[in-house]
Design a protein around this motif. Structure first.
Motif, PDB file in Angstrom:
ATOM      1  N   VAL A 159     -39.333 100.849  41.662  1.00 13.78           N
ATOM      2  CA  VAL A 159     -38.443  99.922  42.368  1.00 13.78           C
ATOM      3  C   VAL A 159     -37.793  98.966  41.369  1.00 13.78           C
ATOM      4  N   ARG A 160     -38.617  98.450  40.443  1.00 14.34           N
ATOM      5  CA  ARG A 160     -38.089  97.537  39.423  1.00 14.34           C
ATOM      6  C   ARG A 160     -37.088  98.243  38.515  1.00 14.34           C
ATOM      7  N   LEU A 161     -37.378  99.493  38.149  1.00 10.72           N
ATOM      8  CA  LEU A 161     -36.484 100.234  37.258  1.00 10.72           C
ATOM      9  C   LEU A 161     -35.122 100.438  37.908  1.00 10.72           C
ATOM     10  N   ARG A 162     -35.101 100.822  39.186  1.00 15.41           N
ATOM     11  CA  ARG A 162     -33.818 101.007  39.873  1.00 15.41           C
ATOM     12  C   ARG A 162     -33.040  99.692  39.945  1.00 15.41           C
ATOM     13  N   GLU A 163     -33.756  98.623  40.273  1.00 12.88           N
ATOM     14  CA  GLU A 163     -33.085  97.321  40.360  1.00 12.88           C
ATOM     15  C   GLU A 163     -32.506  96.914  39.003  1.00 12.88           C
ATOM     16  N   THR A 164     -33.258  97.158  37.948  1.00 10.55           N
ATOM     17  CA  THR A 164     -32.797  96.790  36.604  1.00 10.55           C
ATOM     18  C   THR A 164     -31.566  97.593  36.207  1.00 10.55           C
ATOM     19  N   ILE A 165     -31.564  98.879  36.522  1.00 12.43           N
ATOM     20  CA  ILE A 165     -30.410  99.721  36.187  1.00 12.43           C
ATOM     21  C   ILE A 165     -29.159  99.218  36.904  1.00 12.43           C
ATOM     22  N   ARG A 166     -29.294  98.872  38.184  1.00 14.23           N
ATOM     23  CA  ARG A 166     -28.136  98.364  38.924  1.00 14.23           C
ATOM     24  C   ARG A 166     -27.629  97.055  38.329  1.00 14.23           C
ATOM     25  N   GLN A 167     -28.565  96.186  37.899  1.00 12.22           N
ATOM     26  CA  GLN A 167     -28.166  94.910  37.288  1.00 12.22           C
ATOM     27  C   GLN A 167     -27.456  95.131  35.955  1.00 12.22           C
ATOM     28  N   LEU A 168     -27.928  96.141  35.191  1.00  7.33           N
ATOM     29  CA  LEU A 168     -27.387  96.378  33.859  1.00  7.33           C
ATOM     30  C   LEU A 168     -26.113  97.209  33.852  1.00  7.33           C
ATOM     31  N   ALA A 169     -25.902  97.972  34.919  1.00  6.70           N
ATOM     32  CA  ALA A 169     -24.832  98.972  34.898  1.00  6.70           C
ATOM     33  C   ALA A 169     -23.485  98.381  34.498  1.00  6.70           C
ATOM     34  N   ASP A 170     -23.131  97.239  35.053  1.00 10.30           N
ATOM     35  CA  ASP A 170     -21.808  96.663  34.774  1.00 10.30           C
ATOM     36  C   ASP A 170     -21.830  95.610  33.672  1.00 10.30           C
ATOM     37  N   VAL A 171     -22.972  95.476  33.013  1.00 10.16           N
ATOM     38  CA  VAL A 171     -23.053  94.569  31.862  1.00 10.16           C
ATOM     39  C   VAL A 171     -22.876  95.422  30.620  1.00 10.16           C
ATOM     40  N   ASP A 172     -21.817  95.203  29.877  1.00 11.52           N
ATOM     41  CA  ASP A 172     -21.477  96.111  28.777  1.00 11.52           C
ATOM     42  C   ASP A 172     -22.341  95.870  27.547  1.00 11.52           C
ATOM     43  N   VAL A 173     -23.611  96.184  27.650  1.00  9.64           N
ATOM     44  CA  VAL A 173     -24.522  96.078  26.504  1.00  9.64           C
ATOM     45  C   VAL A 173     -25.108  97.451  26.225  1.00  9.64           C
ATOM     46  N   ASP A 174     -25.484  97.660  24.955  1.00  2.62           N
ATOM     47  CA  ASP A 174     -26.153  98.907  24.595  1.00  2.62           C
ATOM     48  C   ASP A 174     -27.579  98.892  25.127  1.00  2.62           C
ATOM     49  N   VAL A 175     -28.087 100.072  25.431  1.00  3.75           N
ATOM     50  CA  VAL A 175     -29.403 100.184  26.059  1.00  3.75           C
ATOM     51  C   VAL A 175     -30.215 101.243  25.331  1.00  3.75           C
ATOM     52  N   LEU A 176     -31.486 100.934  25.092  1.00  5.17           N
ATOM     53  CA  LEU A 176     -32.433 101.899  24.537  1.00  5.17           C
ATOM     54  C   LEU A 176     -33.382 102.311  25.652  1.00  5.17           C
ATOM     55  N   VAL A 177     -33.372 103.606  25.973  1.00  6.07           N
ATOM     56  CA  VAL A 177     -34.224 104.146  27.037  1.00  6.07           C
ATOM     57  C   VAL A 177     -35.410 104.848  26.393  1.00  6.07           C
ATOM     58  N   GLU A 178     -36.610 104.429  26.774  1.00  7.92           N
ATOM     59  CA  GLU A 178     -37.829 105.007  26.201  1.00  7.92           C
ATOM     60  C   GLU A 178     -38.625 105.710  27.291  1.00  7.92           C
ATOM     61  N   GLY A 179     -39.179 106.838  26.952  1.00 10.34           N
ATOM     62  CA  GLY A 179     -39.974 107.580  27.913  1.00 10.34           C
ATOM     63  C   GLY A 179     -40.405 108.911  27.347  1.00 10.34           C
ATOM     64  N   GLU A 180     -41.496 109.431  27.887  1.00  7.92           N
ATOM     65  CA  GLU A 180     -42.013 110.714  27.420  1.00  7.92           C
ATOM     66  C   GLU A 180     -41.078 111.847  27.821  1.00  7.92           C
ATOM     67  N   THR A 181     -41.318 113.009  27.253  1.00  9.79           N
ATOM     68  CA  THR A 181     -40.552 114.203  27.605  1.00  9.79           C
ATOM     69  C   THR A 181     -40.658 114.464  29.100  1.00  9.79           C
TER      70      THR A 181
END
Length: 443
Positions: A158-180
Motif C-alpha cells: 500500500v505504501r509503495l503504490r502511494e509513494t509511486i503516485r506521489q513521485l510520478a509527477d515529480v521530475d526526480v531520478d529514482v533508484l528502484v531496488e529489489g530482488e529478481t
C-alpha cells in the motif's frame, strides 16, 4: 456484519422439528467447538442464508410444511456451492440418494453417532471455506487489476503504490531496488505512465544483456544512428540491472545524469530532457563501498530510492497475486479457471518463492495447463501423513503471518482451542514471535 469469508467464522444452520434431537445435536456441535444456529422451522432458517453464507446447512428430511428436499432445493437456488447435509430415517435412504444426485452434499442415516455427523460437517466446512476463499480472491484480483503488477493488501505494498503516485509527477531520478522477479521494470513503467511524460517514450535498457563491445554505441549512439538515451529524450530512460554496467560506461553515463548532456562524435553535446530510473538487484551502496560501482554516479541516481519487498516479506499477498495470475493464464490459454484447492493453498503458504512474482506467475500458468498443483515442489510420492503435516504447518504459518503473530487471533481464525494451537506450533517448531512486526523490523 455481512456473511463474507472474512467477516464471520464458519457455522452450522441446524434444522429439525424434533425439539429433543435438535437440542442434543446443538449441544454436540457446541462441545466440538462448532458454532450452531438451531431452527425448528425451515423457512425461518432459510431467511438467515445469503449467497456467501460461511457455513453448512444440516436438515432433517421429514418435517411438516417444508421438508429437507425443499430445503436443499431452496439452498441450491441461493448458492449451489453451499453444502447441505440431510438427516434421514432408514426408510428414506433411497430418496436421500436421489437428493445427492440433485446436489445435496451428504446424508446421514438415523440412528447415527453425533461424531459421524460432526465429521461430515467438518469436511463440508473445509470445502465451503475453499469455495468462499476462491470467490474472495477472484473478486479481489479483479478489483486489484488497476494496480497490476503492484497487487497487494499488505502495508508495504500500500505504501509503495502511494509513494509511486506521489513521485510520478515529480521530475526526480529514482533508484528502484529489489530482488529478481519482484517487478522493478513495472514499477518504472508506472512511474512513467502516471507522470506528465506518459505521452513520450519509455525506453527500457537491460544493461546486463548489453555486451561491452556494442554497449557504448547502443546507449550513446554514433554518427550513423542515435542511441537509446537519445530515444528517451522528453520521456523516461529505464536502466535495468545498472549494477552490471562496466566502469567505463558508468563514467560516460555520469555526465548524462549530472548535466543532461549526451556526447556526440565530432559535435557539441546534445542536451537531453529525460527522467532516469535505474534498477539494481544488489545493494549499490555496498557495491560502491567495494569499488564495484561509481559512488558519484550512485549519488546522482539515488535522489529517491524505492525498495520492492520480496514475496517472503509479504506472504499475505501471495494468494491474491496467485488468483490474479490464475485468471490471466486461463484467459491467455482459453482454459477454465481452476479452483485453488487445499494442496495449492499449502504450496502457496509454504514456499519461499525465491523467484518472487515471476516464479508465482509461472506456477499459476502450470496449474492452469494442468502441469502442477500443490506437490510440485515436494514431489507427489510423500506419505499422506507427511503431506497432512506440511499442509497443517503451512496453514498455521500463513495464519500467523496474517494476524501478525497474535496467537489468540490465529486460534479464532483456525477454530482451534489456544492450547491445541500451541501444541501444534511446538510440534512443527513454529515460533509466533517470528511473525510479529517488532521481530521482523517492519515497523
Amino acid at each position: 456484519m455481512s456473511d463474507t469469508p472474512q467477516a464471520a467464522a464458519m457455522r452450522v444452520i441446524l434444522i429439525d422439528d424434533d425439539d429433543g434431537l435438535r437440542m442434543a445435536l446443538a449441544d454436540s456441535f457446541a462441545i466440538a467447538g462448532i458454532d450452531v444456529e438451531p431452527f425448528a422451522d425451515a423457512r425461518a432458517a432459510l431467511a438467515q442464508l445469503g449467497a456467501d453464507f460461511p457455513g453448512v446447512v444440516v436438515s432433517d428430511i421429514r418435517m411438516p410444511r417444508m421438508d429437507g428436499h425443499a430445503v436443499a432445493e431452496a439452498v441450491a437456488a441461493r448458492d449451489p456451492d453451499l453444502p447441505v447435509i440431510l438427516m434421514t430415517g432408514h426408510g428414506d435412504i433411497a430418496t436421500a440418494v436421489a437428493a445427492l444426485k440433485k446436489g445435496a452434499w451428504d446424508f446421514i442415516a438415523k440412528p447415527f453417532a453425533a461424531d459421524h455427523l460432526i465429521a461430515s460437517v467438518r469436511r463440508a466446512m473445509d470445502v465451503r471455506r475453499l469455495v468462499l476463499e476462491n470467490r474472495r480472491l477472484r473478486i479481489a484480483a479483479e478489483e486489484a487489476e488497476s494496480h497490476y503488477p503492484l497487487i497487494g493488501e499488505t502495508p508495504a505494498m500500500v505504501r509503495l503504490r502511494e509513494t509511486i503516485r506521489q513521485l510520478a509527477d515529480v521530475d526526480v531520478d529514482v533508484l528502484v531496488e529489489g530482488e529478481t522477479g519482484t517487478g522493478k521494470e513495472l514499477v518504472a513503467l508506472l512511474l512513467h505512465r502516471w507522470s506528465h511524460r506518459r505521452g513520450r517514450q519509455f525506453v527500457a535498457v537491460d544493461c546486463a544483456a548489453l555486451p561491452d563491445a556494442i554497449a557504448d554505441e547502443a546507449l550513446f549512439g554514433s554518427r550513423a544512428a542515435p542511441g537509446r538515451i537519445a530515444d528517451a529524450d522528453r520521456g523516461t530512460l529505464f536502466l535495468d540491472e545498472i549494477d552490471s554496467m562496466s566502469p567505463a560506461l558508468q563514467g560516460k553515463l555520469l555526465r548524462v545524469v549530472e548535466e543532461r548532456e549526451l556526447p556526440q562524435p565530432g559535435a557539441a553535446p546534445r542536451v537531453v530532457n529525460l527522467r532516469v530510473i535505474a534498477a539494481a538487484k544488489t545493494d549499490l551502496s555496498a557495491a560502491a563501498a567495494e569499488g564495484r560501482f561509481r559512488a558519484d554516479l550512485l549519488y546522482r541516481l539515488e535522489t529517491v530510492r524505492l525498495r520492492i519487498p520480496p514475496l517472503r516479506e509479504r506472504r499475505a499477498d501471495v494468494p491474491l497475486l496467485f488468483a490474479y495470475f490464475l485468471g490471466e493464464a486461463a484467459e491467455r490459454f482459453g482454459r477454465e479457471r481452476p479452483l485453488i484447492d487445499a494442496a495449492i493453498e499449502a504450496r502457496l503458504a509454504g514456499d519461499d518463492w525465491g523467484g518472487n512474482v515471476r516464479e508465482l506467475r509461472n506456477y499459476a500458468t502450470r496449474v492452469v495447463l494442468g502441469l502442477g498443483g500443490g506437490d510440485v515442489a515436494d514431489g507427489g510420492q510423500l506419505p499422506l501423513s507427511e503431506r497432512v503435516d506440511r499442509f497443517e504447518a503451512a496453514t498455521i504459518r500463513a495464519t500467523l503471518e496474517r494476524v501478525r503473530g497474535d496467537v489468540g487471533a490465529a486460534a479464532t481464525e483456525l477454530q482451534l482451542p489456544r492450547r491445541s494451537l500451541y501444541d501444534r506450533m511446538q510440534r512443527h517448531g513454529i515460533e509466533p514471535a517470528a511473525f510479529r512486526p517488532t521481530a521482523r523490523g517492519t515497523e
